[in-house]
Design a protein around this motif. Structure first.
Motif, PDB file in Angstrom:
ATOM      1  N   SER A  11       0.831  -1.209   0.000  1.00 42.10           N
ATOM      2  CA  SER A  11       0.000   0.000   0.000  1.00 42.10           C
ATOM      3  C   SER A  11       0.862   1.254   0.000  1.00 42.10           C
ATOM      4  O   SER A  11       0.564   2.230  -0.699  1.00 42.10           O
ATOM      5  CB  SER A  11      -0.928   0.014   1.217  1.00 42.10           C
ATOM      6  OG  SER A  11      -1.776  -1.109   1.228  1.00 42.10           O
ATOM      7  N   ASP A 185      -7.630  -6.051   1.966  1.00 43.06           N
ATOM      8  CA  ASP A 185      -7.115  -5.067   2.927  1.00 43.06           C
ATOM      9  C   ASP A 185      -6.423  -3.901   2.228  1.00 43.06           C
ATOM     10  O   ASP A 185      -6.499  -2.755   2.696  1.00 43.06           O
ATOM     11  CB  ASP A 185      -6.152  -5.747   3.903  1.00 43.06           C
ATOM     12  CG  ASP A 185      -6.864  -6.711   4.843  1.00 43.06           C
ATOM     13  OD1 ASP A 185      -8.061  -6.495   5.105  1.00 43.06           O
ATOM     14  OD2 ASP A 185      -6.230  -7.688   5.296  1.00 43.06           O
ATOM     15  N   VAL A 189      -7.358   0.031   2.519  1.00 41.52           N
ATOM     16  CA  VAL A 189      -6.392   1.089   2.820  1.00 41.52           C
ATOM     17  C   VAL A 189      -6.530   2.236   1.831  1.00 41.52           C
ATOM     18  O   VAL A 189      -6.556   3.413   2.209  1.00 41.52           O
ATOM     19  CB  VAL A 189      -4.947   0.528   2.808  1.00 41.52           C
ATOM     20  CG1 VAL A 189      -3.938   1.675   2.808  1.00 41.52           C
ATOM     21  CG2 VAL A 189      -4.723  -0.369   4.015  1.00 41.52           C
ATOM     22  N   THR A 192      -9.665   4.247   2.292  1.00 37.29           N
ATOM     23  CA  THR A 192      -9.497   5.124   3.452  1.00 37.29           C
ATOM     24  C   THR A 192      -8.674   6.356   3.107  1.00 37.29           C
ATOM     25  O   THR A 192      -9.039   7.485   3.456  1.00 37.29           O
ATOM     26  CB  THR A 192      -8.815   4.358   4.600  1.00 37.29           C
ATOM     27  OG1 THR A 192      -9.624   3.239   4.966  1.00 37.29           O
ATOM     28  CG2 THR A 192      -8.617   5.254   5.812  1.00 37.29           C
ATOM     29  N   LEU A 421      -5.433   3.314   9.638  1.00 39.39           N
ATOM     30  CA  LEU A 421      -4.510   2.837   8.608  1.00 39.39           C
ATOM     31  C   LEU A 421      -3.397   1.998   9.243  1.00 39.39           C
ATOM     32  O   LEU A 421      -2.979   0.978   8.676  1.00 39.39           O
ATOM     33  CB  LEU A 421      -3.919   4.021   7.843  1.00 39.39           C
ATOM     34  CG  LEU A 421      -4.879   4.719   6.886  1.00 39.39           C
ATOM     35  CD1 LEU A 421      -4.300   6.053   6.419  1.00 39.39           C
ATOM     36  CD2 LEU A 421      -5.188   3.833   5.685  1.00 39.39           C
ATOM     37  N   GLN A 424      -4.983  -1.370  10.080  1.00 34.97           N
ATOM     38  CA  GLN A 424      -5.239  -2.201   8.910  1.00 34.97           C
ATOM     39  C   GLN A 424      -3.955  -2.756   8.291  1.00 34.97           C
ATOM     40  O   GLN A 424      -3.988  -3.764   7.582  1.00 34.97           O
ATOM     41  CB  GLN A 424      -6.007  -1.393   7.849  1.00 34.97           C
ATOM     42  CG  GLN A 424      -7.441  -1.085   8.195  1.00 34.97           C
ATOM     43  CD  GLN A 424      -8.303  -2.337   8.295  1.00 34.97           C
ATOM     44  OE1 GLN A 424      -8.092  -3.313   7.588  1.00 34.97           O
ATOM     45  NE2 GLN A 424      -9.274  -2.314   9.196  1.00 34.97           N
ATOM     46  N   SER A 425      -2.840  -2.091   8.522  1.00 35.01           N
ATOM     47  CA  SER A 425      -1.580  -2.532   7.915  1.00 35.01           C
ATOM     48  C   SER A 425      -0.648  -3.221   8.912  1.00 35.01           C
ATOM     49  O   SER A 425       0.522  -3.459   8.617  1.00 35.01           O
ATOM     50  CB  SER A 425      -0.861  -1.340   7.269  1.00 35.01           C
ATOM     51  OG  SER A 425      -0.664  -0.289   8.187  1.00 35.01           O
ATOM     52  N   TRP A 440       1.622   7.000   7.643  1.00 29.21           N
ATOM     53  CA  TRP A 440       0.303   7.183   7.036  1.00 29.21           C
ATOM     54  C   TRP A 440      -0.188   8.624   7.174  1.00 29.21           C
ATOM     55  O   TRP A 440      -0.912   9.128   6.308  1.00 29.21           O
ATOM     56  CB  TRP A 440      -0.706   6.212   7.643  1.00 29.21           C
ATOM     57  CG  TRP A 440      -0.501   4.793   7.213  1.00 29.21           C
ATOM     58  CD1 TRP A 440      -0.352   3.700   8.010  1.00 29.21           C
ATOM     59  CD2 TRP A 440      -0.426   4.316   5.860  1.00 29.21           C
ATOM     60  NE1 TRP A 440      -0.184   2.574   7.247  1.00 29.21           N
ATOM     61  CE2 TRP A 440      -0.223   2.915   5.926  1.00 29.21           C
ATOM     62  CE3 TRP A 440      -0.499   4.923   4.609  1.00 29.21           C
ATOM     63  CZ2 TRP A 440      -0.100   2.116   4.797  1.00 29.21           C
ATOM     64  CZ3 TRP A 440      -0.361   4.134   3.474  1.00 29.21           C
ATOM     65  CH2 TRP A 440      -0.173   2.749   3.564  1.00 29.21           C
TER      66      TRP A 440
END
Length: 495
Positions: A11, A185, A189, A192, A421, A424-425, A440
């Motif tokens: 991402s 996912d 990201v 978002t 973020l 999620q990562s 992020w």
């Protein structure tokens, strides 16, 4: 950085490429994304509209379903935050900047160019408030309810990682742990990043518009960039302190200041007219809710275009925003029953939105209809709120307070987004590393900046619609997966 997953690195790589593309060739970025947007709205506008209505209908069903008594967590789990703080946190994340930006502006836009009504008439004013509430009411929070409930249910009841892909385990099985799960996912990201970037761009534009009204500072692109840089530093300081300190305290401050601004406007504005509009707008909204929910207007080109420009944009923006809001609401909702959760997330913010538009939208429309301030419709959207205050007693003080409220919402939204973020990562970590949140935070600020540079608020709108499209299908799958899981757990508990 030991907790990061491949989702973080992939991402991050794609995000950096996007930022470089936007900085190096902004016009090319604007052209390509606008072409994609046109294709999606022309061919799939109906999908955005119907899917969001499905989300709302299912959310309401859950209130009356036998699953409503089930807890988001173990039977003896208690809520981590009291209801006032919980509401403040979900509202600040859910629509803080957006509702302040559009509170006075959207009704004025619909008033001057309404669908199926004569412009700048009493009928246009009535429809303007109805459509504004429709765009910020139950449908919006229906989107957030679905994703937040799914994440909270699987995280706290089934104790799986708090990432989007984990909510689809009943449907996809072990595939959620492989390439398919990583792809889901990564999509979350990016949705978002672009959803939050839209709000950050709006926030920077409105803070600049407020400063232009209060001071001699011009609302130029340079001003917006400086605002983004300053706010980025502030929200990263807040993010560093963690969710139970920075975000919690800022959320409570946000709601307090927003209520103060609301009450001040009621007092210094046309109080009787505002209260009248509060009642009539609520009735009109509920009366027309079924027809507005499914309106696609295939045989009315003008109305169809209006739906694309407004309803489809909003649904896309909120869908793009939903991984962030959903993950954040889920994180602060452990210990609540499904029924309490749905009622709280769906109805409390909607009631606040109706009040907000009655006050700020009704106040601005009153000035136009009564000839007090007939230039409001000619102002830029980010200036409408301050234009309304300029015709009120203590208007300058109200404008200063509004700039401060926007700034605190700006900081809280960005702060919350860096947390989400990060979560999620890092495979759903409830306390992602500060360095991950810092990365992020910089990416969000850079994305908002390049989108503003490549086409202003129009580019932000385009990015939201494009990034939201694949996530529609993930949300629809999430409903099926959640329902399957709740059915299994309910029967297991009662056998």
């Amino acid at each position: 950085m030991k907790k990061v997953t491949s989702v973080f690195w992939i991402s991050l790589f794609i995000s950096v490429i996007f930022v470089i593309w936007g900085a190096w060739a902004p016009q090319n970025l604007a052209l390509i994304t606008s072409n994609i947007q046109s294709f999606l709205t022309d061919k799939f506008g109906w999908l955005y509209i119907l899917s969001v209505s499905v989300f709302l209908i299912y959310s309401i069903y859950l209130i009356f379903s036998p699953y409503g008594r089930m807890k988001l967590g173990k039977p003896d789990d208690k809520p981590e935050y009291n209801r006032l703080t919980w509401f403040a946190m979900l509202f600040s994340a859910g629509m803080g900047i957006g509702i302040i930006f559009w509170g006075a502006a959207e009704p004025l836009v619909h008033f001057s160019a309404p669908p199926r009504a004569e412009p700048e008439t009493v009928e246009a004013a009535t429809k303007a408030l109805r459509y504004s509430v429709f765009h910020w009411g139950l449908h919006t929070w229906g989107i957030y309810t679905i994703i937040a409930l799914a994440i909270a249910y699987f995280k706290f009841r089934r104790e799986v990682p708090g990432v989007i892909s984990s909510t689809l385990q009943p449907l996809l099985g072990n595939k959620v742990n492989g390439v398919i799960g990583q792809l889901i996912d990564i999509i979350a990201v990016f949705a978002t990043i672009f959803g939050v970037a839209t709000s950050l761009g709006m926030g920077a534009s409105q803070i600049g518009g407020g400063l232009a009204f209060i001071t001699d500072i011009e609302n130029t692109m340079t001003t917006k960039f400086i605002i983004i840089i300053i706010v980025t530093v502030l929200f990263m300081i807040s993010a560093w302190t963690g969710i139970s300190r920075g975000i919690k305290y800022l959320s409570n401050i946000n709601i307090f200041l927003a209520v103060v601004l609301l009450l001040l406007t009621i007092i210094i504005g046309p109080t009787g007219y505002i209260l009248e509009k509060l009642s009539s707008t609520t009735f009109s909204y509920l009366k027309h809710l079924p027809e507005d929910s499914f309106a696609v207007a295939p045989f009315d080109p003008e109305y169809k275009q209006w739906i694309k420009d407004w309803t489809v944009f909003y649904w896309a923006w909120f869908i793009a925003w939903s991984p962030f809001v959903g993950t954040f609401i889920a994180r602060v909702s452990k210990g609540r029953t499904i029924r309490e959760f749905v009622i709280g997330v769906l109805f409390i913010p909607t009631l606040f939105c109706i009040l907000w538009f009655a006050v700020f939208g009704g106040g601005s429309l009153f000035q136009e209809l009564e000839g007090i301030n007939t230039g409001l419709t000619e102002l830029a959207n980010e200036e409408a709120l301050f234009g309304m205050f300029s015709s009120l007693p203590f208007g300058t003080a109200a404008s200063v307070l509004a700039v401060f409220v926007i700034s605190t919402f700006f900081i809280t939204s960005a702060d919350s987004a860096t947390f989400v973020l990060g979560m999620q990562s890092t495979n759903g970590s409830l306390n992602p590393p500060n360095m991950v949140k810092l990365v992020w935070g910089v990416i969000q600020a850079a994305t908002a900046s390049v989108l503003l540079a490549s086409g202003g608020l129009g580019a932000l709108q385009t990015a939201s619609i494009v990034s939201a499209f694949p996530f529609i299908f993930i949300l629809l799958m999430m409903i099926v997966s959640l329902n399957k899981a709740m059915k299994e757990d309910f029967h297991e508990r009662n056998n």
